[in-house]
Design a protein around this motif. Structure first.
Motif, PDB file in Angstrom:
ATOM      1  N   GLU A 156     101.502 -76.500  30.468  1.00  0.00           N
ATOM      2  CA  GLU A 156     101.812 -77.920  30.364  1.00  0.00           C
ATOM      3  C   GLU A 156     101.318 -78.477  29.028  1.00  0.00           C
ATOM      4  O   GLU A 156     102.035 -79.230  28.366  1.00  0.00           O
ATOM      5  CB  GLU A 156     101.179 -78.696  31.516  1.00  0.00           C
ATOM      6  N   ALA A 157     100.132 -78.106  28.610  1.00  0.00           N
ATOM      7  CA  ALA A 157      99.597 -78.560  27.328  1.00  0.00           C
ATOM      8  C   ALA A 157     100.474 -78.067  26.180  1.00  0.00           C
ATOM      9  O   ALA A 157     100.747 -78.805  25.234  1.00  0.00           O
ATOM     10  CB  ALA A 157      98.159 -78.075  27.154  1.00  0.00           C
ATOM     11  N   GLU A 158     100.939 -76.827  26.274  1.00  0.00           N
ATOM     12  CA  GLU A 158     101.819 -76.279  25.241  1.00  0.00           C
ATOM     13  C   GLU A 158     103.139 -77.049  25.188  1.00  0.00           C
ATOM     14  O   GLU A 158     103.658 -77.332  24.113  1.00  0.00           O
ATOM     15  CB  GLU A 158     102.076 -74.796  25.519  1.00  0.00           C
ATOM     16  N   ALA A 159     103.685 -77.394  26.350  1.00  0.00           N
ATOM     17  CA  ALA A 159     104.932 -78.171  26.394  1.00  0.00           C
ATOM     18  C   ALA A 159     104.731 -79.539  25.738  1.00  0.00           C
ATOM     19  O   ALA A 159     105.601 -80.013  25.002  1.00  0.00           O
ATOM     20  CB  ALA A 159     105.393 -78.335  27.843  1.00  0.00           C
ATOM     21  N   LYS A 160     103.593 -80.171  25.980  1.00  0.00           N
ATOM     22  CA  LYS A 160     103.301 -81.477  25.373  1.00  0.00           C
ATOM     23  C   LYS A 160     103.203 -81.365  23.855  1.00  0.00           C
ATOM     24  O   LYS A 160     103.743 -82.192  23.133  1.00  0.00           O
ATOM     25  CB  LYS A 160     102.003 -82.056  25.937  1.00  0.00           C
ATOM     26  N   VAL A 161     102.521 -80.327  23.378  1.00  0.00           N
ATOM     27  CA  VAL A 161     102.374 -80.132  21.935  1.00  0.00           C
ATOM     28  C   VAL A 161     103.744 -79.918  21.289  1.00  0.00           C
ATOM     29  O   VAL A 161     104.056 -80.506  20.252  1.00  0.00           O
ATOM     30  CB  VAL A 161     101.423 -78.953  21.633  1.00  0.00           C
ATOM     31  N   GLU A 162     104.576 -79.082  21.899  1.00  0.00           N
ATOM     32  CA  GLU A 162     105.912 -78.815  21.357  1.00  0.00           C
ATOM     33  C   GLU A 162     106.766 -80.083  21.366  1.00  0.00           C
ATOM     34  O   GLU A 162     107.479 -80.358  20.399  1.00  0.00           O
ATOM     35  CB  GLU A 162     106.608 -77.725  22.159  1.00  0.00           C
ATOM     36  N   ALA A 163     106.714 -80.844  22.440  1.00  0.00           N
ATOM     37  CA  ALA A 163     107.490 -82.080  22.528  1.00  0.00           C
ATOM     38  C   ALA A 163     107.014 -83.091  21.480  1.00  0.00           C
ATOM     39  O   ALA A 163     107.839 -83.744  20.819  1.00  0.00           O
ATOM     40  CB  ALA A 163     107.391 -82.676  23.929  1.00  0.00           C
ATOM     41  N   ASP A 164     105.706 -83.222  21.316  1.00  0.00           N
ATOM     42  CA  ASP A 164     105.172 -84.133  20.294  1.00  0.00           C
ATOM     43  C   ASP A 164     105.630 -83.715  18.896  1.00  0.00           C
ATOM     44  O   ASP A 164     106.023 -84.553  18.091  1.00  0.00           O
ATOM     45  CB  ASP A 164     103.641 -84.174  20.338  1.00  0.00           C
ATOM     46  N   ARG A 165     105.562 -82.427  18.621  1.00  0.00           N
ATOM     47  CA  ARG A 165     105.966 -81.917  17.303  1.00  0.00           C
ATOM     48  C   ARG A 165     107.447 -82.214  17.047  1.00  0.00           C
ATOM     49  O   ARG A 165     107.823 -82.675  15.968  1.00  0.00           O
ATOM     50  CB  ARG A 165     105.690 -80.415  17.229  1.00  0.00           C
ATOM     51  N   GLU A 166     108.283 -81.971  18.051  1.00  0.00           N
ATOM     52  CA  GLU A 166     109.715 -82.220  17.901  1.00  0.00           C
ATOM     53  C   GLU A 166     110.008 -83.716  17.761  1.00  0.00           C
ATOM     54  O   GLU A 166     110.850 -84.121  16.962  1.00  0.00           O
ATOM     55  CB  GLU A 166     110.464 -81.628  19.094  1.00  0.00           C
ATOM     56  N   MET A 167     109.301 -84.533  18.523  1.00  0.00           N
ATOM     57  CA  MET A 167     109.503 -85.980  18.440  1.00  0.00           C
ATOM     58  C   MET A 167     109.071 -86.502  17.074  1.00  0.00           C
ATOM     59  O   MET A 167     109.749 -87.342  16.478  1.00  0.00           O
ATOM     60  CB  MET A 167     108.742 -86.704  19.553  1.00  0.00           C
ATOM     61  N   LEU A 168     107.953 -86.027  16.577  1.00  0.00           N
ATOM     62  CA  LEU A 168     107.472 -86.455  15.260  1.00  0.00           C
ATOM     63  C   LEU A 168     108.502 -86.111  14.185  1.00  0.00           C
ATOM     64  O   LEU A 168     108.801 -86.931  13.314  1.00  0.00           O
ATOM     65  CB  LEU A 168     106.117 -85.815  14.949  1.00  0.00           C
ATOM     66  N   ALA A 169     109.070 -84.920  14.262  1.00  0.00           N
ATOM     67  CA  ALA A 169     110.081 -84.516  13.282  1.00  0.00           C
ATOM     68  C   ALA A 169     111.316 -85.420  13.388  1.00  0.00           C
ATOM     69  O   ALA A 169     111.884 -85.823  12.363  1.00  0.00           O
ATOM     70  CB  ALA A 169     110.478 -83.053  13.510  1.00  0.00           C
ATOM     71  N   TRP A 170     111.698 -85.778  14.609  1.00  0.00           N
ATOM     72  CA  TRP A 170     112.857 -86.665  14.779  1.00  0.00           C
ATOM     73  C   TRP A 170     112.563 -88.048  14.181  1.00  0.00           C
ATOM     74  O   TRP A 170     113.409 -88.608  13.476  1.00  0.00           O
ATOM     75  CB  TRP A 170     113.229 -86.805  16.258  1.00  0.00           C
ATOM     76  N   ILE A 171     111.386 -88.584  14.477  1.00  0.00           N
ATOM     77  CA  ILE A 171     111.012 -89.912  13.931  1.00  0.00           C
ATOM     78  C   ILE A 171     111.054 -89.886  12.405  1.00  0.00           C
ATOM     79  O   ILE A 171     111.648 -90.763  11.781  1.00  0.00           O
ATOM     80  CB  ILE A 171     109.618 -90.344  14.438  1.00  0.00           C
ATOM     81  N   GLU A 172     110.447 -88.860  11.816  1.00  0.00           N
ATOM     82  CA  GLU A 172     110.421 -88.753  10.360  1.00  0.00           C
ATOM     83  C   GLU A 172     111.831 -88.682   9.781  1.00  0.00           C
ATOM     84  O   GLU A 172     112.111 -89.240   8.727  1.00  0.00           O
ATOM     85  CB  GLU A 172     109.611 -87.532   9.925  1.00  0.00           C
ATOM     86  N   SER A 173     112.741 -88.021  10.489  1.00  0.00           N
ATOM     87  CA  SER A 173     114.116 -87.865   9.988  1.00  0.00           C
ATOM     88  C   SER A 173     114.912 -89.173  10.034  1.00  0.00           C
ATOM     89  O   SER A 173     115.938 -89.281   9.381  1.00  0.00           O
ATOM     90  CB  SER A 173     114.846 -86.790  10.790  1.00  0.00           C
ATOM     91  N   ARG A 174     114.443 -90.150  10.758  1.00  0.00           N
ATOM     92  CA  ARG A 174     115.150 -91.433  10.861  1.00  0.00           C
ATOM     93  C   ARG A 174     114.848 -92.359   9.696  1.00  0.00           C
ATOM     94  O   ARG A 174     115.541 -93.331   9.479  1.00  0.00           O
ATOM     95  CB  ARG A 174     114.806 -92.176  12.154  1.00  0.00           C
ATOM     96  N   PHE A 175     113.770 -92.095   8.973  1.00  0.00           N
ATOM     97  CA  PHE A 175     113.346 -92.995   7.891  1.00  0.00           C
ATOM     98  C   PHE A 175     113.778 -92.468   6.543  1.00  0.00           C
ATOM     99  O   PHE A 175     113.895 -91.372   6.249  1.00  0.00           O
ATOM    100  CB  PHE A 175     111.830 -93.192   7.912  1.00  0.00           C
TER     101      PHE A 175
END
Length: 175
Positions: A156-175
């Motif tokens: 579960e912790a690994e899934a959270k880390v992966e999701a956070d990493r992917e979300m951060l990359a998506w946010i950065e790509s919007r700016f």
């Protein structure tokens, strides 16, 4: 002679008190707690999620961003991981508000029964981002879901880390 020592101690004590007050003021003003601090506006940012309407077509994030956790009602840890070029440090800089909603089914939740193999145990972790302009108008939204097929808190912790990493990359790509 003792009168002179008392005056010396008093002057030193005054200097120390003034220095402590200055340090406290600087910390408060830079901590996000003051009137222009991000922390002071978290409830306002989260209310944008509650009052949302459909996003305007073609809307784009502008200015600097703040990332808040809707459940914990605080600045999210992803905010500190944003590049400095898009991360707001005070409310007056905010152009885009990103409200995160995190949810998970828990590892092993769902369709296991009896002595089924651990490989059938599934859970998932989802993080959704809702972007608003400073006025509260919806801009975009995006979700990341990570499924797990292992039991245990580590998966579960690994899934959270992966999701956070992917979300951060998506946010950065919007700016």
């Amino acid at each position: 002679m003792s009168g002179r020592q008392t005056r010396g101690v008093s002057a030193v004590a005054i200097v120390i008190v003034v220095a402590v007050v200055v340090v406290i003021l600087v910390l408060v003003l830079n901590s996000g707690v003051g009137p222009d601090g991000l922390t002071a506006h978290v409830d306002h940012y989260i209310r944008m999620l509650d009052n949302r309407s459909p996003a305007a077509p073609g809307a784009r994030p502008t200015g600097l961003a703040v990332v808040v956790d809707s459940e914990m009602k605080r600045i999210d840890a992803l905010h500190d991981r944003l590049p400095s070029g898009i991360r707001a440090t005070k409310h007056s800089e905010v152009g885009t508000v990103i409200v995160l909603v995190r949810s998970g089914t828990g590892i092993g939740a769902g369709f296991t029964s009896g002595l089924s193999p651990a490989s059938l145990q599934q859970g998932s972790y989802t993080i959704s981002a809702f972007l608003f302009d400073k006025a509260g108008n919806p801009i975009l939204n995006h979700s990341v879901t990570k499924k797990t097929s292992m039991s245990g808190a580590g998966a579960e912790a690994e899934a959270k880390v992966e999701a956070d990493r992917e979300m951060l990359a998506w946010i950065e790509s919007r700016f």
